[in-house]
Design a protein around this motif. Structure first.
Motif, mmCIF file in Angstrom:
data_model
loop_
_atom_site.group_PDB
_atom_site.id
_atom_site.type_symbol
_atom_site.label_atom_id
_atom_site.label_comp_id
_atom_site.label_asym_id
_atom_site.label_seq_id
_atom_site.Cartn_x
_atom_site.Cartn_y
_atom_site.Cartn_z
ATOM 1 N N ASP A 326 0.833 -1.208 0.000
ATOM 2 C CA ASP A 326 0.000 0.000 0.000
ATOM 3 C C ASP A 326 0.866 1.256 0.000
ATOM 4 O OD1 ASP A 326 0.902 -0.723 2.593
ATOM 5 O OD2 ASP A 326 -0.462 0.741 3.474
ATOM 6 N N GLU A 327 0.254 2.339 -0.418
ATOM 7 C CA GLU A 327 0.777 3.695 -0.236
ATOM 8 C C GLU A 327 2.268 3.817 -0.568
ATOM 9 O OE1 GLU A 327 -2.389 5.245 3.101
ATOM 10 O OE2 GLU A 327 -0.587 4.293 3.862
ATOM 11 N N TRP A 376 -2.153 -5.472 0.271
ATOM 12 C CA TRP A 376 -3.222 -4.450 0.274
ATOM 13 C C TRP A 376 -3.727 -4.232 -1.152
ATOM 14 C CZ3 TRP A 376 -4.953 -3.887 4.924
ATOM 15 C CH2 TRP A 376 -4.096 -3.959 6.023
ATOM 16 N N TRP A 393 -8.914 -2.489 1.504
ATOM 17 C CA TRP A 393 -9.021 -1.532 2.623
ATOM 18 C C TRP A 393 -9.595 -0.189 2.195
ATOM 19 C CZ3 TRP A 393 -6.352 3.139 3.524
ATOM 20 C CH2 TRP A 393 -5.323 3.452 2.630
ATOM 21 N N TYR A 418 -12.100 0.002 9.953
ATOM 22 C CA TYR A 418 -10.945 0.727 10.487
ATOM 23 C C TYR A 418 -11.293 1.210 11.888
ATOM 24 C CZ TYR A 418 -7.486 0.351 6.869
ATOM 25 O OH TYR A 418 -6.514 -0.148 6.033
ATOM 26 N N TRP A 471 -4.846 0.511 13.595
ATOM 27 C CA TRP A 471 -3.605 1.272 13.417
ATOM 28 C C TRP A 471 -3.374 2.115 14.659
ATOM 29 C CZ3 TRP A 471 -1.220 -0.722 9.450
ATOM 30 C CH2 TRP A 471 -1.973 -1.262 8.387
HETATM 31 C C1 ACM Z 1 -3.560 1.027 4.939
HETATM 32 O O1 ACM Z 1 -4.412 1.404 5.743
HETATM 33 N N1 ACM Z 1 -2.658 1.861 4.462
HETATM 34 C C2 ACM Z 1 -3.510 -0.359 4.499
#
Ligand code: ACM
Ligand code: ZN
Length: 534
Positions: A326-327, A376, A393, A418, A471
């Motif tokens: 991801d990202e 992801w 996600w 989340y 997270w």
């Molecule tokens: C994510 O929340 N960047 C997987």
């Protein structure tokens, strides 16, 4: 007239009693029928495990029951007897299927495997905590439960990178998953803000990558204030083995996540030569998405990752390894001669395909060693192999696209799953601690997840299951972790276990009962839902 009223009142009490104390289990069992009689569970009752393989599950149950009963029950390896809690295996049942019977003569739990019996014991634990106290113990109402999960994958992520938690905390997290029949623990171990697992070949990761100089105070973007305190730590390999074994005893598979190509600043700070520019880099002290990612052009990057993964494979026996994806902004790759050469040499069209090259190369390496990857949903861009599992996600759209391609999918959309997001619609008025303010994810919202929405029957087969993600940017204590996890984990668990048999009002009724067990276990659940606040 008075007599008639009394009879009506008695009938009413009986039905309320039966409804409240019989059908109490979360996630909701497939079938649950009240039967005549009740069993008095006292501290004298013995848990009789028919085979030695069931003794471990029985011992974990008696430990969890102790705060409910005030005493620890004795466990014996023994054939079933009346007056006891009897555990046995019937291999004609499915691997996660169990039956639980409570009658005057005793309690019987029969499961397809030890895992299934363990689930039956979690149901019994919940029933015991819900039941009326009587002299010497609790009175369990007669019931017959027949139960099995809908989805094979029921997961929860814990981020130990943004903040680290102790071994005891992680075990407690696993206890909470087990109580809800959640069977996958996704352990997020590497990040921009800290590398959290000892790698023997690269001891500098534990000295450099595991520490940041300070931490942002307050909300990302709004704040420029730092606490000035060095922060970090790692889990040693011995600690990792201890946690993996603890989870296994509770029938929970641990999925380590080693992030690539992005979220890699802690690794790059330790070994700057693995980045496109060669650094220097600094373990991140704030949150967000870094443009510094692993160089996809240098062979040394793949050597490093494969060496790390070699040690990961020794520590984590479960088939799946999460490799992130991801990202990962492409800025550095666009300017890097090594990455551009790789694109040319491999006949790739662009940086998106370069990420696919990266992920597929690591996937092949893992496949050759008998493992499979989860990534992801960003891994879809640029193309993925047939064998990759996609964790959706950014909503469910990535998961839908992947299922349509015929890839396995785990649904963990931020819209519902989340649980670092606020849990009420007015966090400030409700006194929620600082959280991710993107949008609220209430208990009801988590419950409403439909992982099949937008898919036909054929495509639905690719949905392996569901997961919540916790997270930890704004979560520095384990009390706060629990506050975010509970009760929303229960809602996720009910989708994972009881899909097709969900009913929010009934769930809400059972949650008010399950709360008693949370209290007895000392779990620091969030109060909002229980106080009628959404
Ligand atoms: C994510 O929340 N960047 C997987
Ligand atoms: Zn590069």
């Amino acid at each position: 007239m008075k007599r008639v009223l009394l009879i009506i009142a008695a009938l009413f009490c009986w039905t309320v009693h039966a409804a409240d104390y019989t059908n109490v289990v979360v996630p909701r069992p497939l079938s649950c029928t009240a039967v005549e009689g009740s069993f008095i569970l006292t501290s004298k009752v013995v848990v009789r495990a028919e085979s030695q393989s069931l003794v471990g599950a029985a011992n974990i149950f008696t430990q969890s029951l102790e705060p409910v009963l005030g005493k620890m029950l004795l466990v014996k390896k023994s054939t079933p007897r009346t007056g006891a809690i009897n555990l046995s295996i019937d291999s004609t049942l499915e691997a996660e299927q169990y039956m639980l019977k409570i009658v005057k003569a005793g309690v019987w739990i029969v499961g397809g495997t030890e895992r299934a019996v363990f689930y039956g014991l979690q149901s019994l634990l919940q029933i015991a905590a819900a039941s009326d106290a009587v002299k010497g113990g609790v009175e369990l109402n007669g019931v017959e439960i027949g139960d099995k999960p809908h989805f094979e994958y029921r997961g929860a992520l814990l981020d130990v990178c943004r903040h680290i938690f102790s071994v005891e905390d992680v075990k407690r997290y696993i206890d909470i998953l087990a109580l809800h029949k959640v069977n996958k623990f996704h352990w997020h171990l590497t990040e921009d803000q800290g590398w959290r697992i000892e790698i023997k070949r690269y001891p500098e990761l534990s000295e450099v990558g595991a520490y940041r100089n300070e931490t942002l105070i307050g909300r990302n973007r709004h704040s420029k204030v730092y606490d000035g305190t060095r922060y970090g730590g790692v889990f040693t390999q011995d600690q990792v083995r201890e946690i993996v074994a603890y989870a296994a005893a509770r029938y929970i598979d641990v999925i380590p996540e080693i992030e690539m190509p992005g979220h890699a600043v802690a690794a790059l700070t330790t070994y700057p030569e693995l980045g496109c520019t060669g650094g220097p880099y600094e373990v991140w002290t704030r949150w967000g998405i870094s443009k510094n990612i692993f160089c996809a052009g240098k062979e040394s990057t793949f050597e490093f990752i494969e060496n790390v993964l070699s040690e990961i494979l020794e520590l984590f026996p479960y088939k799946y390894i999460h490799i992130g994806g991801d990202e990962a902004p492409r800025d550095a790759w666009k300017k890097c001669p090594h990455c551009q050469k790789r694109i040319k040499d491999e006949g790739l069209e662009n940086e998106h395909q370069l990420q696919s090259y990266f992920m597929e190369r690591i996937e092949r390496w893992l496949n050759e060693r008998g493992r499979s990857i989860i990534g992801w949903d960003e891994i879809l861009k640029g193309g993925i192999s047939k064998s990759a599992t996609v964790m959706s996600w950014r909503g469910t759209k990535g998961g839908i696209a992947a299922a349509k391609l015929g890839n396995q999918v785990i649904m963990a959309p931020n819209t519902h799953c989340y649980i670092d997001y606020y849990q009420t619609s007015d966090p400030k008025a409700n006194g929620e601690p600082l959280g991710n303010g993107r949008f609220p994810v209430t208990l009801r919202k988590t419950y409403e997840l439909d992982p099949y929405l937008g898919l036909n029957e054929e495509q639905q087969k690719y949905i392996k299951g569901v997961q919540v993600n916790l997270w930890a940017e704004y979560i520095a204590t384990f009390d706060h972790i629990q506050h975010m996890l509970l009760p929303r984990l229960a809602a996720l668990a009910e989708t994972g276990w009881s899909y097709g048999n969900k009913d929010y009002d009934d769930f809400a009724r059972r949650m008010h009962i399950l709360r008693k067990l949370y209290d007895k276990q000392g779990f620091n659940y969030a109060p909002y839902f229980f106080n009628g606040i959404e």
